[in-house]
Design an enzyme around this catalytic site. Structure first.
Site, PDB file in Angstrom:
ATOM      1  N   LYS A  62     -10.675   2.829  16.834  1.00 47.64           N
ATOM      2  CA  LYS A  62     -11.045   2.246  15.529  1.00 47.64           C
ATOM      3  C   LYS A  62     -10.204   1.007  15.246  1.00 47.64           C
ATOM      4  O   LYS A  62     -10.729  -0.039  14.864  1.00 47.64           O
ATOM      5  CB  LYS A  62     -10.859   3.282  14.396  1.00 47.64           C
ATOM      6  CG  LYS A  62     -11.199   2.671  13.034  1.00 47.64           C
ATOM      7  CD  LYS A  62     -10.899   3.514  11.820  1.00 47.64           C
ATOM      8  CE  LYS A  62     -11.072   2.674  10.550  1.00 47.64           C
ATOM      9  NZ  LYS A  62     -10.643   3.321   9.324  1.00 47.64           N
ATOM     10  N   THR A 120       0.834  -1.211   0.000  1.00 54.28           N
ATOM     11  CA  THR A 120       0.000   0.000   0.000  1.00 54.28           C
ATOM     12  C   THR A 120       0.863   1.253   0.000  1.00 54.28           C
ATOM     13  O   THR A 120       2.013   1.217   0.439  1.00 54.28           O
ATOM     14  CB  THR A 120      -0.931   0.037   1.234  1.00 54.28           C
ATOM     15  OG1 THR A 120      -1.958   1.017   1.033  1.00 54.28           O
ATOM     16  CG2 THR A 120      -0.185   0.384   2.508  1.00 54.28           C
ATOM     17  N   ASN A 121       0.299   2.331  -0.496  1.00 54.40           N
ATOM     18  CA  ASN A 121       0.868   3.655  -0.289  1.00 54.40           C
ATOM     19  C   ASN A 121      -0.166   4.535   0.403  1.00 54.40           C
ATOM     20  O   ASN A 121      -0.009   5.750   0.452  1.00 54.40           O
ATOM     21  CB  ASN A 121       1.313   4.280  -1.616  1.00 54.40           C
ATOM     22  CG  ASN A 121       2.739   3.856  -1.965  1.00 54.40           C
ATOM     23  OD1 ASN A 121       3.564   3.659  -1.078  1.00 54.40           O
ATOM     24  ND2 ASN A 121       3.008   3.669  -3.243  1.00 54.40           N
ATOM     25  N   ASN A 122      -1.242   3.923   0.909  1.00 52.51           N
ATOM     26  CA  ASN A 122      -2.271   4.661   1.640  1.00 52.51           C
ATOM     27  C   ASN A 122      -1.762   4.917   3.067  1.00 52.51           C
ATOM     28  O   ASN A 122      -1.596   3.981   3.860  1.00 52.51           O
ATOM     29  CB  ASN A 122      -3.557   3.811   1.641  1.00 52.51           C
ATOM     30  CG  ASN A 122      -4.679   4.424   2.467  1.00 52.51           C
ATOM     31  OD1 ASN A 122      -4.444   5.095   3.469  1.00 52.51           O
ATOM     32  ND2 ASN A 122      -5.908   4.162   2.054  1.00 52.51           N
ATOM     33  N   ASP A 148      -7.478  -6.166   1.180  1.00 49.33           N
ATOM     34  CA  ASP A 148      -8.540  -5.604   0.357  1.00 49.33           C
ATOM     35  C   ASP A 148      -9.796  -5.573   1.213  1.00 49.33           C
ATOM     36  O   ASP A 148     -10.046  -6.499   1.994  1.00 49.33           O
ATOM     37  CB  ASP A 148      -8.762  -6.430  -0.905  1.00 49.33           C
ATOM     38  CG  ASP A 148      -9.506  -5.610  -1.957  1.00 49.33           C
ATOM     39  OD1 ASP A 148      -8.989  -4.549  -2.344  1.00 49.33           O
ATOM     40  OD2 ASP A 148     -10.613  -6.003  -2.368  1.00 49.33           O
TER      41      ASP A 148
HETATM   42  P1  IMP Z   1      -9.075  -1.182  -0.318  1.00 46.32           P
HETATM   43  O1  IMP Z   1      -9.148  -1.853  -1.641  1.00 46.32           O
HETATM   44  O2  IMP Z   1      -8.699  -2.087   0.778  1.00 46.32           O
HETATM   45  O3  IMP Z   1      -8.235   0.055  -0.371  1.00 46.32           O
HETATM   46  O4  IMP Z   1     -10.519  -0.705   0.076  1.00 46.32           O
HETATM   47  C1  IMP Z   1     -11.449  -0.295  -0.891  1.00 46.32           C
HETATM   48  C2  IMP Z   1     -12.206   0.913  -0.428  1.00 46.32           C
HETATM   49  O5  IMP Z   1     -12.939   0.584   0.757  1.00 46.32           O
HETATM   50  C3  IMP Z   1     -11.356   2.123  -0.065  1.00 46.32           C
HETATM   51  O6  IMP Z   1     -11.096   2.924  -1.169  1.00 46.32           O
HETATM   52  C4  IMP Z   1     -12.254   2.842   0.914  1.00 46.32           C
HETATM   53  O7  IMP Z   1     -13.210   3.622   0.230  1.00 46.32           O
HETATM   54  C5  IMP Z   1     -12.974   1.695   1.597  1.00 46.32           C
HETATM   55  N1  IMP Z   1     -12.326   1.368   2.873  1.00 46.32           N
HETATM   56  C6  IMP Z   1     -11.359   0.458   3.105  1.00 46.32           C
HETATM   57  N2  IMP Z   1     -11.016   0.448   4.394  1.00 46.32           N
HETATM   58  C7  IMP Z   1     -11.790   1.398   4.980  1.00 46.32           C
HETATM   59  C8  IMP Z   1     -11.881   1.882   6.327  1.00 46.32           C
HETATM   60  O8  IMP Z   1     -11.182   1.461   7.256  1.00 46.32           O
HETATM   61  N3  IMP Z   1     -12.793   2.836   6.536  1.00 46.32           N
HETATM   62  C9  IMP Z   1     -13.593   3.349   5.549  1.00 46.32           C
HETATM   63  N4  IMP Z   1     -13.516   2.953   4.304  1.00 46.32           N
HETATM   64  C10 IMP Z   1     -12.623   1.982   4.010  1.00 46.32           C
END
Ligand code: IMP
Length: 195
Positions: A172, A8-10, A69
């Site tokens: 959280k 990730t880069n988040n 994911d």
């Molecule tokens: P990702 O593929 O794991 O990045 O998650 C897909 C999408 O789900 C992200 O772009 C966020 O919009 C949402 N998401 C993932 N984790 C969270 C969280 O902890 N809180 C709120 N939204 C989340």
């Protein structure tokens, strides 16, 4: 020191995972290993995407690594946005666009039940391991709170009054989908190391 590469880069996710994993393991991000491209996530399941991302960076770096994911599954929307949570309002959309879209789709609907589901795929010494975490809650009608990201401002976990975006990060992380999946991964690693 153990090192694990997180796909990730988040920065929100990185901070969350570092807090959960503690000090006995160093978590590197993609930026730390100079991977700046978008990692493909073209599968139609959350598990599939986590595995696809982990395999991609394992093949590139050979490092022990993991990818997560997440999908937000809303009961009244037949599980949507689910695996499409990131781009629910369209390619290039913002977190706000996604939240506005689900609020519009849920307008007037009394069933606000939802669940965040996270799958982590870890690749250790070439073998794949999966860990899942879930948190049930409800989608409120108006956004509240400034912290977190994604759908946090409209998600209130069961048993709580604050949205994820209003909660201190530690709270959280202790109850979230990703926190729960990561805790399973931490426990698994501890058991493996103790063997
Ligand atoms: P990702 O593929 O794991 O990045 O998650 C897909 C999408 O789900 C992200 O772009 C966020 O919009 C949402 N998401 C993932 N984790 C969270 C969280 O902890 N809180 C709120 N939204 C989340």
């Amino acid at each position: 020191m153990n090192i694990l590469l997180f796909a990730t880069n988040n920065l929100h996710k990185l901070r969350e995972i570092r807090e959960i994993m503690g000090l006995d393991v160093q978590i590197l991000s993609l930026r730390d290993v100079n991977i700046n491209e978008d990692i493909p996530e073209t599968q139609d399941t959350i598990e599939g995407n986590a595995a696809q991302k982990a395999r991609y960076i394992y093949e590139k770096t050979g490092m022990n690594c993991f990818a997560d994911d997440t999908g937000l599954e809303i009961e009244a929307l037949d599980g949507r946005p689910g695996v499409y949570s990131a781009r629910y309002a369209g390619e290039g959309c913002s977190f706000d666009d996604n939240v506005d879209k689900i609020l519009l789709e849920l307008q007037g609907n009394e069933n606000r039940k939802a669940c965040f589901r996270c799958v982590i795929c870890m690749i250790m010494n070439g073998k794949e391991y999966f860990f899942e975490g879930r948190i049930n809650g409800v989608i409120i009608e108006v956004k509240r709170g400034k912290d977190g990201f994604g759908y946090d401002p409209v998600f209130v976990p069961d048993g709580h009054k604050q949205t994820f975006a209003e909660m201190p990060a530690l709270l959280k992380n202790g109850i979230s989908h990703r926190g729960r999946a990561a805790e399973k991964m931490v426990k698994w690693r501890k058991d493996e190391i103790a063997k």
